[in-house]
Design a protein around this motif. Structure first.
Motif, mmCIF file in Angstrom:
data_model
loop_
_atom_site.group_PDB
_atom_site.id
_atom_site.type_symbol
_atom_site.label_atom_id
_atom_site.label_comp_id
_atom_site.label_asym_id
_atom_site.label_seq_id
_atom_site.Cartn_x
_atom_site.Cartn_y
_atom_site.Cartn_z
ATOM 1 N N ALA A 13 0.341 -2.276 -3.954
ATOM 2 C CA ALA A 13 -0.801 -2.503 -3.058
ATOM 3 C C ALA A 13 -0.332 -2.723 -1.620
ATOM 4 O O ALA A 13 -0.991 -2.293 -0.666
ATOM 5 C CB ALA A 13 -1.612 -3.709 -3.536
ATOM 6 N N GLU B 234 0.330 0.553 -0.100
ATOM 7 C CA GLU B 234 -0.941 1.186 0.240
ATOM 8 C C GLU B 234 -1.484 0.634 1.555
ATOM 9 O O GLU B 234 -2.022 1.369 2.384
ATOM 10 C CB GLU B 234 -1.968 0.947 -0.876
ATOM 11 C CG GLU B 234 -1.674 1.701 -2.157
ATOM 12 C CD GLU B 234 -2.033 3.161 -2.043
ATOM 13 O OE1 GLU B 234 -3.146 3.465 -1.563
ATOM 14 O OE2 GLU B 234 -1.192 4.002 -2.395
ATOM 15 N N PRO C 123 -2.402 -8.101 -6.897
ATOM 16 C CA PRO C 123 -3.048 -7.336 -5.823
ATOM 17 C C PRO C 123 -4.301 -8.005 -5.252
ATOM 18 O O PRO C 123 -4.520 -7.974 -4.040
ATOM 19 C CB PRO C 123 -3.401 -6.007 -6.509
ATOM 20 C CG PRO C 123 -2.372 -5.863 -7.579
ATOM 21 C CD PRO C 123 -2.130 -7.255 -8.084
ATOM 22 N N GLY D 233 -4.733 -9.109 -1.434
ATOM 23 C CA GLY D 233 -5.818 -8.578 -0.613
ATOM 24 C C GLY D 233 -6.614 -9.647 0.100
ATOM 25 O O GLY D 233 -7.124 -9.423 1.196
ATOM 26 N N ARG E 251 -6.256 -5.083 5.146
ATOM 27 C CA ARG E 251 -5.729 -3.733 4.939
ATOM 28 C C ARG E 251 -5.645 -3.006 6.268
ATOM 29 O O ARG E 251 -6.537 -3.102 7.103
ATOM 30 C CB ARG E 251 -6.645 -2.954 3.988
ATOM 31 C CG ARG E 251 -6.121 -1.566 3.643
ATOM 32 C CD ARG E 251 -7.104 -0.838 2.739
ATOM 33 N NE ARG E 251 -6.588 0.454 2.340
ATOM 34 C CZ ARG E 251 -5.802 0.652 1.305
ATOM 35 N NH1 ARG E 251 -5.448 -0.370 0.549
ATOM 36 N NH2 ARG E 251 -5.371 1.862 1.000
#
Length: 441
Positions: free
Chosen positions: A203, A206, A233, A237, A242
């Motif tokens: 993650a 990503e 993850p 988060g 992100r």
């Protein structure tokens, strides 16, 4: 500067001198030679363009084209080290003509003293045409070796004269394998393992979205956390934002993604089409632009193989206009799936293109007289309308007469395909062609 970090060697950690701020992780991990660079082997490998240049000792001017955080600046700096050139860095954002003059004058003095200059220009595409032209004489006489960096397509943003004197090398976003290698390098530098599960590490990659610099900034934040157990993850988060996807509604990413969307529909892949549609919407693309492009897909790639596709695209556009976001975006998604799964044909496009070419070639050829109206006696005396057969008055409502100019042989422009609704049109074309031959048309 990210993909540039050593993959095998461990750089010793040196505490910051007393009273100074600690160096950022990205700066501490900057490699000291090109062999320590992670990624970009399509440019740096032994048989790759830059590798061949260095091995032959014939380095020419270069334009590095690639997204942020993939190593353009650091590779340029290392090139200067490996070729014994004096490294000068400027940014097109903060530099103008006076700064460029000073750089060129200093490079001339250096050259007179026997040392060359590698001039690294960051964001080179931001210089205007006149500023870009100012590099040319100094590139030609060897005063400078230009290494430019740009995130925009050089074909559109750089002068042809500059491009003709430089080799464009494309740097790509880092793969997950590259990011994993960079993470291991960072952990050795920090002297600790990141408190993340394997899925959380994935993650993290990503979130970095191919940007090594962004990854190192995230790692630096995570390393400072105090946690009792590795984070999954979902927990990661919640703690990190992100990274926004790279998308420029007026730049290369816009055209790259709309091309991917259109070709996915043309290739009858609804899943890929939905993915690219989602990418563009997440990047902030105007849904109205996407609706317009879907209508274009219907009339360019589906046409009469499914006449309803055009109506579906128009209705999806209208639905979005009435509902707005986010509800209206579902109508666009439904439309893109319909278009992707519809039978495909470009027979009308091909026919129309050929017909227009014939029209240009034949110029002013008049229609045959029998299909011209004769509203006056003079025109009637000239034979206008003579012999015209009214199709509704004949068998099958088809006279089979000629409607091309008398000097132009009959040509079949429209050749429907054996797909979708055009299967029926194939039969109709053949039927009327048979009748036309029987009736001498």
């Amino acid at each position: 500067m990210a993909d540039l970090f050593s993959s095998d060697e461990t750089t010793p950690t040196h505490p910051a001198p007393h009273g100074t701020a600690p160096r950022p992780l990205a700066d501490r991990l900057r490699p000291q030679k090109l062999s320590e660079v992670i990624g970009q082997q399509q440019v740096l490998g032994p048989e790759a363009p830059l590798g061949v240049m260095l091995a032959s000792g014939a380095l020419s001017s270069i334009i590095f084209w690639g997204p942020p955080g993939v190593g353009k600046t650091t590779i340029a700096r290392l090139l200067a080290d490996e070729t014994d050139l004096h490294f000068v860095q400027i940014s097109a954002i903060f530099s103008g003509v006076p700064e460029l003059r000073k750089v060129f004058e200093a490079a001339k003095l250096r050259r007179a003293n026997g040392q060359g200059t590698l001039l690294f220009v960051d964001e080179i595409h931001r210089f205007n045409k006149a500023q870009q032209d100012s590099f040319l004489p100094h590139m030609e006489d060897g005063t400078i070796l230009l290494v430019g960096a740009t995130t925009e397509n050089p074909s559109f943003e750089l002068n042809a004269a500059v491009l003709s004197r430089a080799q464009v090398m494309v740097l790509t976003r880092l793969t997950h394998e590259d990011l994993a290698q960079l993470t291991e390098r960072a952990e050795r530098e920090l002297g600790k393992t990141l408190p993340l599960t394997e899925m959380a590490r994935f993650a993290l990659y990503e979130m970095a979205d191919g940007d090594g610099r962004s990854l190192l900034n995230l790692i630096e934040q995570i390393a400072a956390w105090k946690v009792d157990a590795p984070l999954d993850p979902e927990q990661l988060g919640k703690r990190l934002m992100r990274r926004a996807s790279k998308y420029d509604k007026r730049g290369d990413e816009h055209y790259n993604l709309i091309s991917a969307l259109h070709k996915s529909v043309r290739g009858s892949d609804p899943d890929a089409a939905l993915y690219w549609l989602g990418r563009m919407l997440e990047g902030g693309e105007d849904p109205r632009y996407l609706a317009r492009r879907m209508l274009r897909m219907a009339i360019e790639d589906i046409q009469l193989a499914d006449p309803q596709a055009q109506a579906v695209a128009l209705h999806a556009w209208e639905t979005y206009e009435r509902l707005g976001s986010p509800e209206g975006e579902l109508a666009l998604a439904q439309c893109i799936v319909y278009l992707a799964l519809a039978p495909k044909s470009n027979a009308v496009y091909t026919a129309f293109k050929a017909a227009r070419a014939a029209a240009r070639k034949t110029g002013s050829e008049p229609p045959p007289k029998h299909i011209l109206n004769a509203p006056t006696k003079l025109m009637s005396e000239q034979g206008y309308g003579e012999g015209y057969a009214y199709d509704h008055d004949v068998e099958d409502a088809f006279s089979g007469q000629n409607y091309f100019p008398d000097t132009l042989p009959r040509t079949q422009f429209y050749k429907p395909v054996e797909r979708g609704f055009e299967r029926d049109l194939v039969k109709r074309v053949a039927y009327f062609d048979k009748l036309r031959k029987q009736r001498g048309g």
